[in-house]
Design a protein around this motif. Structure first.
Motif, PDB file in Angstrom:
ATOM      1  N   ASN A  22       0.788  -1.230   0.000  1.00  0.00           N
ATOM      2  CA  ASN A  22       0.000   0.000   0.000  1.00  0.00           C
ATOM      3  C   ASN A  22       0.822   1.284   0.000  1.00  0.00           C
ATOM      4  O   ASN A  22       0.284   2.356   0.257  1.00  0.00           O
ATOM      5  CB  ASN A  22      -0.926   0.007   1.230  1.00  0.00           C
ATOM      6  CG  ASN A  22      -1.941  -1.114   1.200  1.00  0.00           C
ATOM      7  OD1 ASN A  22      -2.549  -1.369   0.167  1.00  0.00           O
ATOM      8  ND2 ASN A  22      -2.108  -1.792   2.327  1.00  0.00           N
ATOM      9  N   ASP A  23       2.115   1.181  -0.308  1.00  0.00           N
ATOM     10  CA  ASP A  23       2.970   2.372  -0.198  1.00  0.00           C
ATOM     11  C   ASP A  23       2.457   3.532  -1.052  1.00  0.00           C
ATOM     12  O   ASP A  23       2.378   4.670  -0.588  1.00  0.00           O
ATOM     13  CB  ASP A  23       4.409   2.040  -0.592  1.00  0.00           C
ATOM     14  CG  ASP A  23       5.158   1.286   0.500  1.00  0.00           C
ATOM     15  OD1 ASP A  23       4.504   0.839   1.463  1.00  0.00           O
ATOM     16  OD2 ASP A  23       6.392   1.152   0.392  1.00  0.00           O
ATOM     17  N   ALA A  24       2.142   3.263  -2.302  1.00  0.00           N
ATOM     18  CA  ALA A  24       1.712   4.342  -3.195  1.00  0.00           C
ATOM     19  C   ALA A  24       0.429   4.991  -2.691  1.00  0.00           C
ATOM     20  O   ALA A  24       0.286   6.219  -2.719  1.00  0.00           O
ATOM     21  CB  ALA A  24       1.519   3.805  -4.611  1.00  0.00           C
ATOM     22  N   ALA A  25      -0.498   4.183  -2.223  1.00  0.00           N
ATOM     23  CA  ALA A  25      -1.767   4.718  -1.713  1.00  0.00           C
ATOM     24  C   ALA A  25      -1.548   5.493  -0.423  1.00  0.00           C
ATOM     25  O   ALA A  25      -2.149   6.557  -0.222  1.00  0.00           O
ATOM     26  CB  ALA A  25      -2.757   3.575  -1.485  1.00  0.00           C
ATOM     27  N   LEU A  26      -0.704   4.990   0.451  1.00  0.00           N
ATOM     28  CA  LEU A  26      -0.426   5.684   1.711  1.00  0.00           C
ATOM     29  C   LEU A  26       0.210   7.039   1.455  1.00  0.00           C
ATOM     30  O   LEU A  26      -0.080   8.021   2.151  1.00  0.00           O
ATOM     31  CB  LEU A  26       0.483   4.825   2.593  1.00  0.00           C
ATOM     32  CG  LEU A  26      -0.168   3.636   3.281  1.00  0.00           C
ATOM     33  CD1 LEU A  26       0.889   2.705   3.872  1.00  0.00           C
ATOM     34  CD2 LEU A  26      -1.128   4.092   4.381  1.00  0.00           C
ATOM     35  N   LEU A  27       1.073   7.119   0.457  1.00  0.00           N
ATOM     36  CA  LEU A  27       1.769   8.372   0.175  1.00  0.00           C
ATOM     37  C   LEU A  27       0.820   9.476  -0.288  1.00  0.00           C
ATOM     38  O   LEU A  27       1.170  10.652  -0.223  1.00  0.00           O
ATOM     39  CB  LEU A  27       2.867   8.143  -0.863  1.00  0.00           C
ATOM     40  CG  LEU A  27       4.158   7.554  -0.287  1.00  0.00           C
ATOM     41  CD1 LEU A  27       5.030   6.951  -1.374  1.00  0.00           C
ATOM     42  CD2 LEU A  27       4.933   8.615   0.486  1.00  0.00           C
ATOM     43  N   GLN A  28      -0.365   9.112  -0.728  1.00  0.00           N
ATOM     44  CA  GLN A  28      -1.357  10.124  -1.079  1.00  0.00           C
ATOM     45  C   GLN A  28      -2.031  10.719   0.150  1.00  0.00           C
ATOM     46  O   GLN A  28      -2.683  11.762   0.059  1.00  0.00           O
ATOM     47  CB  GLN A  28      -2.432   9.502  -1.991  1.00  0.00           C
ATOM     48  CG  GLN A  28      -1.901   8.950  -3.296  1.00  0.00           C
ATOM     49  CD  GLN A  28      -1.186  10.012  -4.124  1.00  0.00           C
ATOM     50  OE1 GLN A  28      -1.735  11.084  -4.367  1.00  0.00           O
ATOM     51  NE2 GLN A  28       0.034   9.711  -4.553  1.00  0.00           N
ATOM     52  N   LEU A  29      -1.854  10.096   1.287  1.00  0.00           N
ATOM     53  CA  LEU A  29      -2.591  10.472   2.495  1.00  0.00           C
ATOM     54  C   LEU A  29      -1.716  11.040   3.599  1.00  0.00           C
ATOM     55  O   LEU A  29      -2.179  11.807   4.439  1.00  0.00           O
ATOM     56  CB  LEU A  29      -3.339   9.246   3.036  1.00  0.00           C
ATOM     57  CG  LEU A  29      -4.319   8.576   2.068  1.00  0.00           C
ATOM     58  CD1 LEU A  29      -4.736   7.209   2.603  1.00  0.00           C
ATOM     59  CD2 LEU A  29      -5.541   9.456   1.845  1.00  0.00           C
ATOM     60  N   ILE A  30      -0.435  10.652   3.608  1.00  0.00           N
ATOM     61  CA  ILE A  30       0.473  11.047   4.687  1.00  0.00           C
ATOM     62  C   ILE A  30       1.264  12.287   4.304  1.00  0.00           C
ATOM     63  O   ILE A  30       1.170  12.778   3.179  1.00  0.00           O
ATOM     64  CB  ILE A  30       1.434   9.898   5.046  1.00  0.00           C
ATOM     65  CG1 ILE A  30       2.336   9.541   3.851  1.00  0.00           C
ATOM     66  CG2 ILE A  30       0.636   8.675   5.533  1.00  0.00           C
ATOM     67  CD1 ILE A  30       3.413   8.519   4.153  1.00  0.00           C
TER      68      ILE A  30
END
Length: 248
Positions: A22-30
């Motif tokens: 989920n790294d790419a998705a997490l980077l949109q949120l953090i």
């Protein structure tokens, strides 16, 4: 307050580059990414991939070094000489810095991982080794470490800027240490419980510790462990909550 590009009232960070899906998705949120740099996980390819994603998402990039112990994912105490540890930490942090330099990114902070994180927070000896390594590489690098731990003041006394970190997905003990993972209830896996802890941190209200005390923490950043199976769910909820704070 730690500034961040999304305008949240508090920084939101995650440990990435550890093989999670989920790294790419997490980077949109953090707003801050702690990137594994070879000690417990990560290699040249994963560092390059994660730094590129972090650059595109405009988040603060941090090195996430650990004891050189891939077998135990850096989560077990390790018997290692001071020189071996200094050499390993220097190589790990510098390897990510080199990737950042090659891609035009800035290395912003260092956050130790796992057993090193937990031990250095309370061990002056380990804390000083970590501080020495950071200052040798770049004394402007910030140190992200456990809020209210002795290392916070030690690092500030030695001239480092400190980011005090609290956790959305972990419970605490009365001395402000993280409850050991093997302790029942130490890892939060429920959305409502994670959000409740975040709300308490934002409001500076005391947290109930697993050993029966109340603990008040002043945090600059809230962490989600990227390898927690609920990490993306937590990140979506927390980021939405922080966005509401920014808008209103």
């Amino acid at each position: 307050m730690l500034s961040n590009p999304k305008g949240y009232p508090i920084d939101l960070n995650a440990d990435l580059g550890e093989g999670g899906a989920n790294d790419a998705a997490l980077l949109q949120l953090i707003t801050s990414a702690n990137i594994a740099c070879g000690g417990h996980s990560g290699d040249q390819s994963s560092m390059q991939t994660t730094v590129k994603l972090a650059l595109a998402s405009r988040v603060h990039i941090g090195a996430h070094p650990s004891f050189p112990d891939r077998e135990n994912f850096g989560r077990q105490p390790m018997v290692i000489s001071d020189q071996e540890l200094l050499t390993s930490l220097y190589q790990q942090i510098n390897s990510l810095k080199a990737v950042c330099d090659s891609l035009g990114a800035k290395l912003f902070h260092v956050k130790p991982h796992g057993a090193l994180y937990n031990q250095a927070a309370f061990s002056e000896h380990l804390g000083l080794l970590l501080i020495k390594t950071i200052k040798r590489i770049d004394p402007s690098l910030k140190l992200m470490i456990l809020a209210a731990s002795p290392l916070v003041q030690l690092a500030r006394q030695r001239g480092l800027d400190v980011i005090e970190e609290a956790f959305a997905d972990r419970r605490y003990l009365a001395n402000a240490s993280l409850a050991p993972r093997q302790m029942q209830g130490a890892v939060i896996e429920d959305d409502a419980q994670a959000m409740s802890q975040v709300e308490q941190l934002l409001a500076n209200k005391p947290l109930a510790t697993l050993d029966g005390a109340l603990l008040r923490l002043k945090a600059d950043s809230i962490c989600i462990h990227g390898d927690n199976e609920h990490a993306l769910s937590f990140a979506k909820l927390i980021s939405a909550r922080l966005e509401r704070s920014f808008k209103f």
